[in-house]
Design a protein around this motif. Structure first.
Motif, mmCIF file in Angstrom:
data_model
loop_
_atom_site.group_PDB
_atom_site.id
_atom_site.type_symbol
_atom_site.label_atom_id
_atom_site.label_comp_id
_atom_site.label_asym_id
_atom_site.label_seq_id
_atom_site.Cartn_x
_atom_site.Cartn_y
_atom_site.Cartn_z
ATOM 1 N N VAL A 49 0.850 -1.202 0.000
ATOM 2 C CA VAL A 49 0.000 0.000 0.000
ATOM 3 C C VAL A 49 0.881 1.245 0.000
ATOM 4 O O VAL A 49 1.826 1.348 0.780
ATOM 5 N N GLU A 50 0.572 2.195 -0.908
ATOM 6 C CA GLU A 50 1.307 3.464 -0.945
ATOM 7 C C GLU A 50 0.964 4.297 0.295
ATOM 8 O O GLU A 50 -0.215 4.469 0.610
ATOM 9 N N PRO A 51 1.946 4.867 0.973
ATOM 10 C CA PRO A 51 1.620 5.762 2.095
ATOM 11 C C PRO A 51 0.815 6.977 1.609
ATOM 12 O O PRO A 51 1.014 7.433 0.487
ATOM 13 N N LEU A 52 -0.110 7.452 2.442
ATOM 14 C CA LEU A 52 -0.914 8.631 2.099
ATOM 15 C C LEU A 52 -0.486 9.767 3.026
ATOM 16 O O LEU A 52 -0.664 9.683 4.240
ATOM 17 N N SER A 53 0.074 10.827 2.457
ATOM 18 C CA SER A 53 0.559 11.916 3.306
ATOM 19 C C SER A 53 -0.384 13.107 3.305
ATOM 20 O O SER A 53 -0.258 14.013 4.121
ATOM 21 N N HIS A 54 -1.348 13.112 2.401
ATOM 22 C CA HIS A 54 -2.195 14.277 2.225
ATOM 23 C C HIS A 54 -3.546 13.830 1.676
ATOM 24 O O HIS A 54 -3.586 13.010 0.762
ATOM 25 N N PRO A 55 -4.653 14.340 2.210
ATOM 26 C CA PRO A 55 -5.960 13.808 1.827
ATOM 27 C C PRO A 55 -6.466 14.216 0.439
ATOM 28 O O PRO A 55 -7.419 13.620 -0.046
ATOM 29 N N LEU A 56 -5.876 15.220 -0.183
ATOM 30 C CA LEU A 56 -6.353 15.632 -1.513
ATOM 31 C C LEU A 56 -5.310 15.295 -2.567
ATOM 32 O O LEU A 56 -4.117 15.289 -2.290
ATOM 33 N N LEU A 58 -3.490 16.847 -4.973
ATOM 34 C CA LEU A 58 -3.157 18.199 -5.413
ATOM 35 C C LEU A 58 -1.955 18.169 -6.333
ATOM 36 O O LEU A 58 -1.061 17.338 -6.183
ATOM 37 N N VAL A 61 1.241 24.223 -7.101
ATOM 38 C CA VAL A 61 0.630 25.517 -7.391
ATOM 39 C C VAL A 61 1.737 26.497 -7.769
ATOM 40 O O VAL A 61 2.709 26.649 -7.030
ATOM 41 N N ARG A 68 5.808 41.760 -3.141
ATOM 42 C CA ARG A 68 4.730 42.438 -2.402
ATOM 43 C C ARG A 68 5.335 42.992 -1.129
ATOM 44 O O ARG A 68 6.382 42.522 -0.685
ATOM 45 N N LEU A 71 6.304 42.347 6.054
ATOM 46 C CA LEU A 71 6.112 42.936 7.373
ATOM 47 C C LEU A 71 7.189 43.984 7.644
ATOM 48 O O LEU A 71 8.367 43.733 7.404
ATOM 49 N N ALA A 75 7.319 45.435 13.297
ATOM 50 C CA ALA A 75 6.211 44.514 13.532
ATOM 51 C C ALA A 75 6.743 43.095 13.705
ATOM 52 O O ALA A 75 6.318 42.352 14.594
ATOM 53 N N VAL B 92 0.516 40.172 14.169
ATOM 54 C CA VAL B 92 0.652 41.414 13.405
ATOM 55 C C VAL B 92 -0.086 41.310 12.070
ATOM 56 O O VAL B 92 -0.002 42.199 11.235
ATOM 57 N N GLN B 368 0.777 5.983 7.769
ATOM 58 C CA GLN B 368 0.399 6.596 6.483
ATOM 59 C C GLN B 368 -0.237 5.568 5.542
ATOM 60 O O GLN B 368 -1.106 5.903 4.736
ATOM 61 N N ARG B 369 0.213 4.304 5.633
ATOM 62 C CA ARG B 369 -0.420 3.257 4.816
ATOM 63 C C ARG B 369 -1.835 2.973 5.324
ATOM 64 O O ARG B 369 -2.765 2.803 4.539
ATOM 65 N N ARG B 372 -4.231 5.466 3.988
ATOM 66 C CA ARG B 372 -4.757 5.211 2.644
ATOM 67 C C ARG B 372 -5.865 4.151 2.682
ATOM 68 O O ARG B 372 -6.879 4.281 1.998
#
Lengths: 99, 475
Positions: A49-56, A58, A61, A68, A71, A75, B92, B368-369, B372
């Protein structure tokens, strides 16, 4: 017991926690019970089974590299315990540097 | 002025946020009168309930007031996450959710109590003392978002935001007899939220009604350039249908027959299931064989592992109180020992252990497995069902002190909410009845991004159930 007192002290040092003797005793007992309970995951045979590290699912990005405002210095330093000349100030790190 | 609605007689225990919005829009109540009514309730009941860590009496905003859990960063307003190690920390910048509330005109009433770093199921782990349940002040309001839930149930806020990692919105809503949504992971920005376990943390609404819940979710949901794990969210629909025709409900045996589910909880949920069938839903038993049996163990490896990393930043350098030390390491160790309470210490050490050389694969890799497996078990059920139904919490509100000395017993409070959270699924808790005079919560879980379906289902059930969310002793 699933974890020894020495192991607890070792893990505490890794996590930068200074434990009192009383804390070390108490946490050894509590962490032992918790580790015993969570070791249940080892009952399953999941070699394929592949490990799942993130629920989506994705993809990366991308963003344009546009400056920009960040701070203002005062501050960013405003919540610091100690600061000096626009820097965070901390006690000596204990390292000696040969020049 | 409308009849009987002058500030002093506003019944904040019964008034929904949607009704408050109507009063403001029609000019029947002023912004100042509305805020004063909630502060009157705070003056009358917060000494007992301890919902708020601090009030923000000069906050701006012309709309309905709101309370925010103290893990939500607020510019210029101290944000402690219930921990001594953040005492005096004044952000801040605003978290994205706080900024969105401001843009919507919602005025901040104050910051609500939480278990330290949102780690707990009762608010007893707050460094600033526990909150109490408005239905029975000898009992916990649940946790970690017990302050927000008790504030809404006790009429001290029309609605509030919480955050949910293992069940910290759903379980307190259940114990306090109100509505709580843990949204799909990625629908609400985590920017500016004090991080606990980043692959699990989600901010969501705590409200009196499902319609209020949808309205508030609509304010906070959406992609945020400052949080790259957020995604585009389908337009939020405020529900009004009162039937469930065509809805396929699955009732996972393991979530409904788990050891430790109280008889009165099971009975209330069974009655809600009958009502759902009466409203036109089809109901069938189904199974999540490994998700429930292994979910808790999986969670208590992954969440502490992420916490041990997230909480490494509290070092006395950039924020929070600092303990004196002769060297940098000594200062950091003393600051962390003095600043963290027992529960963060336990979880930091547990996580550091699970991630350490020699143990990583057996604990973190294996968890982690399992994660899944849990996600796939749920996905398979959603090929046959639209919504999964179960109790939210195995028990009604327990006594303050009952589980405080036994971390493992406390962890079991979240055994029914954790599986869906591991899979990143949205879950809605609505009150479905009383057991021994205390509220019982019903958990509805749907596929990712099915919030609108959960709102429709929850709203129709809420109407049919006719649960009175005003605590009996305060009526």
């Amino acid at each position: 017991m699933a974890i020894s007192r020495d192991e607890v002290l070792h893990v505490a040092a890794l996590a930068r926690l200074e434990l009192s003797d009383e804390e070390a005793d108490r946490f050894t007992e509590q962490l032992g019970a918790i580790l015993e309970a969570v070791s249940k995951v080892s009952e399953l045979d999941l070699g394929d089974v592949e490990p799942l590290s993130h629920p989506l699912d994705l993809v990366n990005v991308w963003a344009d590299d546009e400056p920009r405002p960040s701070l203002p210095l005062e501050a960013a330093l405003g919540n610091a315990g100690e600061d000096e000349d626009g820097h965070f100030r901390v006690p000596p790190t204990g390292m000696t540097r040969e020049s | 002025m409308g009849g009987g609605l002058v500030g002093a007689t506003l019944d904040t225990l019964r008034l929904t946020a949607e009704e408050a919005m109507g009063l403001l829009e029609r000019g029947e109540v002023s912004r100042a009168e509305l805020r004063a009514a909630y502060y009157d309730a705070v003056a009358a009941r917060d000494a007992e309930l301890h919902c708020y860590l601090r009030l923000t009496e000069d906050a701006e905003g012309e709309g309905v007031p709101i309370a925010l859990k103290d893990v939500i960063g607020t510019e210029g307003v101290e944000t402690t996450a219930g921990s001594r190690i953040l005492e005096g920390y004044v952000p801040v910048f605003d978290s994205t959710v706080a900024a969105r509330c401001k843009e919507a005109g919602l005025s901040l009433l104050g910051k609500t109590n939480t278990d330290e770093f949102a780690m707990g199921s009762s608010t007893e782990n707050s460094a600033f003392g526990p909150s109490r349940n408005p239905w029975d002040p000898t009992r916990v309001p649940g946790g970690s978002g017990g302050g927000s839930a008790a504030a809404v149930a006790g009429g001290l806020a029309p609605w509030a935001l919480g955050s949910d990692t293992g069940g910290s919105i759903k379980q307190p809503a259940s114990l306090c007899g109100i509505v709580g949504l843990r949204p799909t992971y990625g629908t609400v920005s985590r920017y500016g939220i004090v991080a606990f376990a980043s692959s699990l943390d989600q901010v969501g609404p705590t409200t009196k009604t499902v319609r209020d819940c949808a309205l508030l979710y609509g304010v906070i949901a959406g992609r945020d350039p400052c949080d790259s794990t957020t995604v585009d969210v389908p337009p939020v629909e405020v529900p009004d249908a009162e039937h469930l025709k065509g809805l396929r409900i699955g009732v996972p045996r393991e979530l409904n027959e788990a050891d430790g589910i109280e008889r009165g909880v099971a009975d209330s949920v069974a009655r809600a299931i009958e009502l759902a069938e009466g409203l036109g839903a089809s109901v069938e038993q189904c199974s999540l064989p490994r998700s429930v049996e292994y979910g808790l163990a999986c969670y208590y490896i992954i969440a502490p592992a992420e916490a041990s990393s997230n909480l490494a930043r509290y070092d006395g350098v950039r924020y929070g109180p600092r303990e004196a030390g002769g060297s940098f390491d000594e200062m950091v160790e003393r600051t962390r020992d003095a600043g963290f309470g027992d529960e963060p210490k336990r979880r930091i050490m547990l996580g550091a252990y699970a991630l350490s050389t020699g143990y990583y694969e057996a604990y973190y890799g294996q968890a982690q497995r399992v994660r899944r497996v849990i996600a796939e078990e749920h996905a398979a059920l959603f090929e046959r069902y639209d919504v999964l139904l179960s109790p939210t919490s195995p028990t009604v509100a327990f006594l303050i002190g009952e589980k405080a000395a036994n971390p493992l017993a406390m962890y079991l409070s979240d055994v029914l909410t954790i599986p869906a959270n591991m899979a990143g699924l949205p879950g809605l808790s609505i009150p479905c009845g009383l057991s021994e005079g205390l509220p019982v919560g019903l958990q509805l879980v749907g596929p990712q991004f099915s919030e609108n379906l959960l709102f429709r289902t929850g709203h129709a059930l809420e109407r049919a159930l006719g649960f009175d969310y005003v605590p009996e002793r305060l009526r």
